[in-house]
Design an enzyme around this catalytic site. Structure first.
Site, short mmCIF file in Angstrom:
data_model
loop_
_atom_site.label_atom_id
_atom_site.label_comp_id
_atom_site.label_asym_id
_atom_site.label_seq_id
_atom_site.Cartn_x
_atom_site.Cartn_y
_atom_site.Cartn_z
N ASN A 142 0.84 -1.20 0.00
CA ASN A 142 0.00 0.00 0.00
C ASN A 142 0.88 1.25 0.00
OD1 ASN A 142 0.66 -0.76 2.69
ND2 ASN A 142 -1.10 0.31 3.56
N GLU A 166 0.36 5.13 0.72
CA GLU A 166 -0.54 6.18 1.22
C GLU A 166 -0.08 7.56 0.75
OE1 GLU A 166 -2.21 3.80 5.13
OE2 GLU A 166 -0.95 5.57 5.45
N CYS A 191 -4.14 0.79 -2.59
CA CYS A 191 -3.98 -0.46 -1.84
C CYS A 191 -2.92 -1.37 -2.48
CB CYS A 191 -5.30 -1.23 -1.81
SG CYS A 191 -6.68 -0.33 -1.11
N GLU A 211 -3.09 -4.53 -3.14
CA GLU A 211 -3.62 -5.43 -4.16
C GLU A 211 -3.63 -4.77 -5.53
OE1 GLU A 211 -4.93 -4.62 -1.22
OE2 GLU A 211 -6.36 -6.13 -0.50
N CYS A 271 -10.49 -4.64 0.20
CA CYS A 271 -11.55 -3.64 0.34
C CYS A 271 -12.46 -3.68 -0.89
CB CYS A 271 -10.94 -2.25 0.51
SG CYS A 271 -10.32 -1.52 -1.02
N CYS A 325 -10.85 -2.85 -4.31
CA CYS A 325 -9.96 -3.92 -4.77
C CYS A 325 -10.76 -5.13 -5.24
CB CYS A 325 -8.98 -4.32 -3.67
SG CYS A 325 -7.70 -3.08 -3.41
ZN LIG Z 1 -8.16 -2.13 -1.43
#
Ligand SMILES: [Zn+2]
Length: 162
Positions: free
Chosen positions: A63, A65, A74, A76, A113, A116
């Site tokens: 990830n 940020e 993210c 993924e 999430c 994703c």
């Molecule tokens: Zn995600």
């Protein structure tokens, strides 16, 4: 009349990683290890993803940020984008996702999430093959899900725009 419908799916829940196949264990270890390369100064929740492609190549993501929070991405989706860019046209076989929570424990699986899940679904549609998921923390249970589609029932896809 009964208008109710049900949606459910089966997945594997291993008590820990010791019962995984050598190949799955290796991919999970990659995901666990790569969490150290995450850039997550705000959440302190380092996520790592490791993708095994059909040609045997391995692609990692973490990830990333941002001070402008919505600009973050993210692990993924970083890994999926990298896979598609580095190995165009090669199908994603399996994605392992792990994390290291610097503020707490990291011993239970997390799952992707919503964004994703939508992205995974698009990749499945593109490649016309399921993407397996291996989900686990640094320790503890390991969930194995046979297709990302199971995580997003009634997914919105290109089919809906025809
Ligand atoms: Zn995600």
């Amino acid at each position: 009349m009964d208008f109710s419908k049900q949606s459910s799916f089966e997945y594997l829940s291993h008590p820990d990683s010791s019962s995984l196949s050598p190949e799955d264990l290796q991919l999970l270890q990659e995901a666990r290890t790569v969490t150290a390369q995450a850039y997550a100064p705000y959440s302190k929740f380092n996520v790592g993803a490791a993708i095994l492609l059909e040609n045997g190549a391995l692609v990692r993501g973490t990830n990333q940020e941002n001070a402008s929070f919505p600009a973050g991405i993210c692990a993924e989706r970083v890994a999926l984008s990298a896979s598609s860019s580095l190995h165009p046209g090669v199908a994603v076989n399996t994605i392992a996702v792990s994390y290291h929570n610097l503020n707490g424990s990291s011993d239970a699986p997390i799952s992707p999430c919503g964004i994703c899940r939508q992205t995974l679904s698009e990749y499945e549609n593109r490649q016309q093959q399921p993407i397996r998921l291996i989900l686990s923390g640094q320790t503890g249970k390991v969930f194995i899900i046979q297709t990302a589609r199971h995580l997003l029932p009634m997914v919105f896809s290109a089919e809906d725009m025809k």
